[in-house]
Design a protein around this motif. Sequence first.
Motif, PDB file in Angstrom:
ATOM      1  N   GLN A  48       0.728  -1.340  -0.003  1.00  0.00           N
ATOM      2  CA  GLN A  48       0.042  -0.055   0.171  1.00  0.00           C
ATOM      3  C   GLN A  48       0.923   1.239  -0.002  1.00  0.00           C
ATOM      4  OE1 GLN A  48      -3.153   0.002  -0.455  1.00  0.00           O
ATOM      5  NE2 GLN A  48      -4.149  -1.787   0.165  1.00  0.00           N
ATOM      6  N   SER A  49       1.922   1.220   0.697  1.00  0.00           N
ATOM      7  CA  SER A  49       2.864   2.599   0.660  1.00  0.00           C
ATOM      8  C   SER A  49       3.955   2.512  -0.377  1.00  0.00           C
ATOM      9  CB  SER A  49       3.476   2.384   2.095  1.00  0.00           C
ATOM     10  OG  SER A  49       4.388   1.589   2.364  1.00  0.00           O
ATOM     11  N   ARG A  50       3.991   1.658  -1.531  1.00  0.00           N
ATOM     12  CA  ARG A  50       5.010   1.956  -2.346  1.00  0.00           C
ATOM     13  C   ARG A  50       5.180   3.306  -3.229  1.00  0.00           C
ATOM     14  NH1 ARG A  50       6.339  -0.615   0.176  1.00  0.00           N
ATOM     15  NH2 ARG A  50       6.414  -2.808   0.112  1.00  0.00           N
ATOM     16  N   SER A  51       6.025   3.739  -3.068  1.00  0.00           N
ATOM     17  CA  SER A  51       6.357   5.231  -3.979  1.00  0.00           C
ATOM     18  C   SER A  51       6.130   4.888  -5.335  1.00  0.00           C
ATOM     19  CB  SER A  51       7.673   5.801  -3.648  1.00  0.00           C
ATOM     20  OG  SER A  51       8.690   4.985  -4.019  1.00  0.00           O
ATOM     21  N   SER A  73      -2.407  -1.119  -3.694  1.00  0.00           N
ATOM     22  CA  SER A  73      -3.088   0.072  -4.347  1.00  0.00           C
ATOM     23  C   SER A  73      -2.280   0.604  -5.493  1.00  0.00           C
ATOM     24  CB  SER A  73      -3.168   1.227  -3.074  1.00  0.00           C
ATOM     25  OG  SER A  73      -3.695   2.433  -3.972  1.00  0.00           O
ATOM     26  N   LEU A  74      -2.688   0.482  -6.772  1.00  0.00           N
ATOM     27  CA  LEU A  74      -2.106   0.649  -7.800  1.00  0.00           C
ATOM     28  C   LEU A  74      -2.545   1.970  -8.599  1.00  0.00           C
ATOM     29  CD1 LEU A  74      -1.504  -2.950  -9.151  1.00  0.00           C
ATOM     30  CD2 LEU A  74       0.269  -1.402  -8.456  1.00  0.00           C
ATOM     31  N   GLU A  75      -3.394   2.730  -8.024  1.00  0.00           N
ATOM     32  CA  GLU A  75      -4.025   3.883  -8.907  1.00  0.00           C
ATOM     33  C   GLU A  75      -2.955   4.689  -9.033  1.00  0.00           C
ATOM     34  OE1 GLU A  75      -7.269   7.262  -7.629  1.00  0.00           O
ATOM     35  OE2 GLU A  75      -6.877   6.046  -6.208  1.00  0.00           O
ATOM     36  N   GLY A  76      -3.057   4.928 -10.509  1.00  0.00           N
ATOM     37  CA  GLY A  76      -2.199   6.036 -11.007  1.00  0.00           C
ATOM     38  C   GLY A  76      -0.693   5.491 -11.198  1.00  0.00           C
ATOM     39  N   SER A  77      -0.341   4.201 -11.347  1.00  0.00           N
ATOM     40  CA  SER A  77       0.819   3.417 -11.051  1.00  0.00           C
ATOM     41  C   SER A  77       1.333   3.174 -12.526  1.00  0.00           C
ATOM     42  CB  SER A  77       0.969   2.191 -10.445  1.00  0.00           C
ATOM     43  OG  SER A  77       1.997   1.438 -10.749  1.00  0.00           O
ATOM     44  N   PRO A  78       2.399   3.597 -13.035  1.00  0.00           N
ATOM     45  CA  PRO A  78       2.850   3.021 -14.501  1.00  0.00           C
ATOM     46  C   PRO A  78       3.048   1.735 -14.752  1.00  0.00           C
ATOM     47  CG  PRO A  78       4.747   3.997 -13.332  1.00  0.00           C
ATOM     48  CD  PRO A  78       3.472   4.172 -12.298  1.00  0.00           C
ATOM     49  N   LEU A  79       2.814   0.900 -13.913  1.00  0.00           N
ATOM     50  CA  LEU A  79       2.950  -0.542 -13.885  1.00  0.00           C
ATOM     51  C   LEU A  79       1.713  -1.080 -14.578  1.00  0.00           C
ATOM     52  CD1 LEU A  79       4.685  -1.663 -10.486  1.00  0.00           C
ATOM     53  CD2 LEU A  79       5.504  -1.900 -12.765  1.00  0.00           C
ATOM     54  N   LEU A  80       0.605  -0.408 -14.329  1.00  0.00           N
ATOM     55  CA  LEU A  80      -0.794  -0.874 -14.875  1.00  0.00           C
ATOM     56  C   LEU A  80      -0.581  -0.973 -16.502  1.00  0.00           C
ATOM     57  CD1 LEU A  80      -3.427   0.792 -12.604  1.00  0.00           C
ATOM     58  CD2 LEU A  80      -2.657  -1.680 -12.749  1.00  0.00           C
TER      59      LEU A  80
END
Length: 244
Positions: free
Chosen positions: A157-160, A184-191
Amino acid sequence: MLVARRVKFWVEPLLYHVVFLSSTSMDEARNLDLPSFTADSVPDDYFRHVRHLFIDQMSVNQTDFEKWLLACNGTTNLFAQFDCTPEILPLLSGFINIRYLTVDVRALLGTTVSLPLFLTVTHLELLNYTHKSVDRASENISLIPHLTHLALNSDLQSRSRWSHAALCANTQLQCIVFLSAKISLEGSPLLDDNRFMCIDERVRYYSDWLHGAVFGEDYWSLADTFLTARRAGKIDRTYPELLK
């Protein structure tokens, strides 16, 4: 083995191929017909045949722990369930053939990433991946020369977002796995990265490791199968999660 020397030479490499040193679930290891060892077993010359080693420091006293690490340096698959303190790290220098490695993230901090341990690693799972060490570890991941598969094992959850971007920028990686039920991956480029997936593990980690060591079927093989199917268009590319 007691009858003929040649039988001993044939059987030993098979008998001592997998060593599971943990008080967590020895029954499961026995059910797979693996030999039983007590932590105070004196490692002998035949331990050079060990290729898969699971070692839990909580189950082994310090003296025996050091003996095991020194005796099994032919290992190619190491599950190192212990804190990588400055005193422990030198004991890992003897491992020069590791391909599959599960280890404390602190082994990646500072200059320790230059240890011979990391020169052959292709599949790396990091434990205790704390927010405090995330940036420094992310930088050093790119220094592991043959690394193609990376798994992060913790509450993410706390990944930068910086660490996510660094993983995406690492073109050497072919598979990026998050092992977590809470993410939580909201907004993550990994998606948008077709190398990424999240595995929600429903089996115990040591069971998965044992089946990988004995049968070659673990979350790594599952991840490769999943990603291959997704790249072939058989699975929706926007679906990054897999239950196991």
